[in-house]
Scaffold this motif. Structure first.
Motif, short mmCIF file in Angstrom:
data_model
loop_
_atom_site.label_atom_id
_atom_site.label_comp_id
_atom_site.label_asym_id
_atom_site.label_seq_id
_atom_site.Cartn_x
_atom_site.Cartn_y
_atom_site.Cartn_z
N UNK A 72 -5.55 -5.45 -4.89
CA UNK A 72 -5.89 -4.66 -3.70
C UNK A 72 -5.72 -3.16 -3.96
N UNK A 73 -6.66 -2.74 -4.62
CA UNK A 73 -6.89 -0.94 -4.65
C UNK A 73 -7.69 -0.68 -3.63
N UNK A 74 -6.89 0.00 -2.73
CA UNK A 74 -7.56 0.51 -1.41
C UNK A 74 -8.19 1.79 -1.53
N UNK A 75 -9.30 1.99 -0.70
CA UNK A 75 -10.08 3.40 -0.70
C UNK A 75 -9.08 4.40 -0.40
N UNK A 76 -9.02 5.63 -0.82
CA UNK A 76 -8.11 6.65 -0.72
C UNK A 76 -8.07 7.09 0.78
N UNK A 77 -9.25 6.97 1.56
CA UNK A 77 -9.27 7.54 2.79
C UNK A 77 -8.33 6.56 3.72
N UNK A 78 -7.92 5.43 3.44
CA UNK A 78 -7.38 4.09 4.11
C UNK A 78 -5.87 4.01 3.66
N UNK A 79 -5.14 3.70 4.60
CA UNK A 79 -3.84 3.43 4.30
C UNK A 79 -3.64 1.91 5.14
N UNK A 80 -2.78 1.07 4.59
CA UNK A 80 -2.43 -0.34 5.22
C UNK A 80 -1.13 -0.09 5.83
N UNK A 81 -0.88 -0.42 7.15
CA UNK A 81 0.27 -0.39 7.63
C UNK A 81 1.12 -1.50 7.37
N UNK A 141 -11.99 1.77 10.37
CA UNK A 141 -11.35 0.51 10.04
C UNK A 141 -11.53 0.00 8.56
N UNK A 142 -12.86 0.65 7.92
CA UNK A 142 -13.15 0.45 6.65
C UNK A 142 -13.79 -0.92 6.64
N UNK A 196 -17.63 -10.24 8.97
CA UNK A 196 -16.91 -9.35 8.76
C UNK A 196 -16.40 -9.30 7.44
N UNK A 197 -16.69 -8.05 6.66
CA UNK A 197 -15.96 -7.90 5.29
C UNK A 197 -15.09 -6.73 4.95
N UNK A 198 -14.73 -6.62 3.65
CA UNK A 198 -14.11 -5.55 3.24
C UNK A 198 -14.35 -5.34 1.74
N UNK A 248 -5.56 -2.23 16.42
CA UNK A 248 -4.96 -3.41 17.21
C UNK A 248 -5.53 -4.69 17.05
N UNK A 249 -6.67 -4.60 16.76
CA UNK A 249 -7.35 -6.09 16.47
C UNK A 249 -8.14 -5.89 15.21
N UNK A 250 -8.09 -6.84 14.62
CA UNK A 250 -9.02 -7.21 13.20
C UNK A 250 -9.37 -8.29 13.00
N UNK A 251 -10.78 -8.43 12.74
CA UNK A 251 -11.41 -9.88 12.49
C UNK A 251 -11.59 -10.73 13.72
#
Length: 523
Positions: A514-523, A67-68, A84-86, A146-149
């Protein structure tokens, strides 16, 4: 049906008296009370203090690659916190969400989860401590998006099996969970309390099954809730419990497994949970086996490499630990008591059809069909079975708001938008103050391009439940489509205040950041 259910609950409460909490039992039963406090059930829920869990005294940090997210467990004076942080691709902190932990749930024998509070409700923290592994990891269900935070609400149904009666101020499970309300017993100590030894086999077993038999789905009878159950009464009057026709070991399926055992069957029902589990104190399980089996009865050849044989441990051989459905980090005892357990046993975790595993008190075929439809709705991927089961009941007495919402969700999952809309409108008409019904209607209307109506439905949902973050997020999108950008920004800001970890909403609010890490994608 709802009126009848309320009347039954009221009658039961009057017949048994009120709950008074376990401390009222202590003056006459001091040993049982003191011993029970040290058992897993007596430690099922606890307010978090500096002395609750000494193994949590050291600060912890870890990263969850799937989940990153990053997590931190730490203390402040008088507080225990989980954060929790990102962090984005440029190492900038996108959000940080520290929450004060209010309760530890679970005895800690296998694992312990943690709960945070908002006014009037509780939420599960994303991470838990797994004792056998000796480490922190994701709580079951949080392994994916499915659940975040801190978004998984802990409902009354969850707390029913992990806590005491809230109206008595009792935090963990207490004496009255098994013995029933104590008010009349205190006034008249001889009798007026449930003695499990004097119950019939089924009613005795159901005292344990109220929590330890969950199956694939459990459905409250119309107008009832689990809290309506009283020990000594048929559990089926309150709940219908279902399992798949091919189910594997489960944390909440031990009674059903035990009933498959030869030991149980040959005992003609005399063997039950309480035969081995002495609820008021710790148990020596081998001693329980030797009540029926001679010490030299084991025919297996000595095997020095086997811990079970070296320790002469019946349970280790005949009731081995197995992986369970609910958690990748936990193993539980196989209660089938097999003579020759398979070493390479691979459990099946699902089947194709649901079957009832608890005799239902209500034999009305309409109610039974309604319960089966609700059971299929509780299990993902069964929307067509839900429609096929519930549709014939339209126009019957069970077609209440919950019925229409359940049917609507199944129609929506089946791609039948018009029928889903009709069902959701029926649900709202029957229960205008339902946050979930109004949200479902708003979501469906938004999908169908009926944006002004969707906005009104979301507003009604939020009036009923101001913490429904998904309603705020969708409301923001609806306002934006209508060109009301200021209202959209306000709704989105409110949604992110409730769910700081929703990266999709953050990308909408501030796409440049919001420059996301390349290994992740935001649905």
């Amino acid at each position: 049906m709802r009126i009848r259910g309320c009347a039954l609950a009221l009658a039961a409460a009057c017949a048994h008296g009120q709950y008074v909490a376990s401390k009222s039992c202590a003056p006459c039963h001091p040993a049982q009370y003191a011993n029970f406090q040290q058992t897993p059930m007596g430690r099922s829920l606890a307010a978090v203090t500096l002395t609750v869990a000494p193994e949590f005294s050291k600060p912890v940090r870890f990263f969850h690659p799937k989940t990153g997210r990053r997590y931190r467990v730490f203390r402040k004076p008088g507080e225990f916190l989980i954060e929790e942080s990102f962090v984005d691709q440029d190492r900038r902190v996108v959000y940080s969400d520290p929450r004060k932990v209010s309760y530890a749930i679970g005895s800690g024998n296998h694992a312990q989860s943690f709960l945070v509070e908002r006014p009037g409700r509780l939420y599960q923290a994303p991470i838990a401590f797994f004792k056998r592994a000796g480490r922190w990891d994701m709580s079951p269900g949080y392994d994916t998006e499915a659940y975040v935070g801190f978004t998984r609400e802990v409902t009354a149904n969850c707390l029913f099996c992990h806590s005491g009666r809230g109206n008595t101020g009792e935090t963990p499970i207490g004496c009255e969970r098994c013995h029933g309300p104590g008010e009349r017993h205190i006034a008249q100590p001889v009798g007026a309390i449930v003695n499990l030894a004097k119950l019939s086999t089924d009613l005795r077993d159901q005292v344990c099954e109220q929590c330890h038999l969950f199956g694939a789905a459990r459905v409250a009878q119309p107008g009832r809730s689990p809290a309506d159950y009283r020990p000594g009464e048929p559990l089926g009057a309150v709940l219908a419990i279902y399992a798949y026709d091919a189910a594997g070991p489960s944390l909440t399926g031990h009674p059903q497994e035990m009933k498959q055992s030869v030991c149980r069957q040959r005992s003609q029902g005399k063997l039950w949970c309480g035969s081995c589990h002495e609820v008021h104190t710790k148990t020596s399980y081998r001693a329980k086996c030797l009540n029926c089996h001679a010490r030299n009865a084991c025919g297996r050849k000595p095997d020095p490499s086997s811990v079970a044989h070296r320790e002469d441990n019946c349970v280790a051989c005949h009731m081995p630990k197995r992986p369970v459905v609910e958690s990748a980090h936990v193993t539980f005892t196989d209660h089938r008591i097999l003579r020759r357990p398979q070493a390479d046993f691979k459990p099946k975790f699902e089947g194709t059809r649901l079957k009832m595993i608890l005799p239902a008190e209500m034999d009305d075929p309409v109610v039974a069909t309604r319960n089966l439809g609700f059971a299929y709705a509780d299990v993902a991927g069964n929307h067509r079975k839900v429609v096929e089961t519930l549709q014939p009941l339209v126009g019957t007495a069970v077609a209440d708001a919950a019925f229409w919402q359940t049917l609507g969700e199944a129609h929506l999952a089946s791609g039948e938008a018009a029928r889903a809309e009709e069902a959701f409108r029926q649900a709202v008409a029957l229960d205008p103050g339902s946050a979930s019904a109004n949200y479902s209607l708003g979501y469906l209307l938004q999908l169908r391009g009926k944006t002004p109506e969707a906005i009104q439905a979301y507003k009604r949902a939020l009036a009923a439940d101001p913490y429904k973050a998904e309603a705020l997020g969708n409301l923001a999108a609806a306002y934006s489509k209508m060109g009301e950008q200021a209202a959209a920004a306000k709704a989105l800001e409110a949604a992110l205040k409730l769910e700081p970890g929703n990266l999709k909403w953050r990308a909408i609010q501030s796409p440049a950041r919001m420059r996301m890490p390349k290994s992740r994608s935001v649905k």
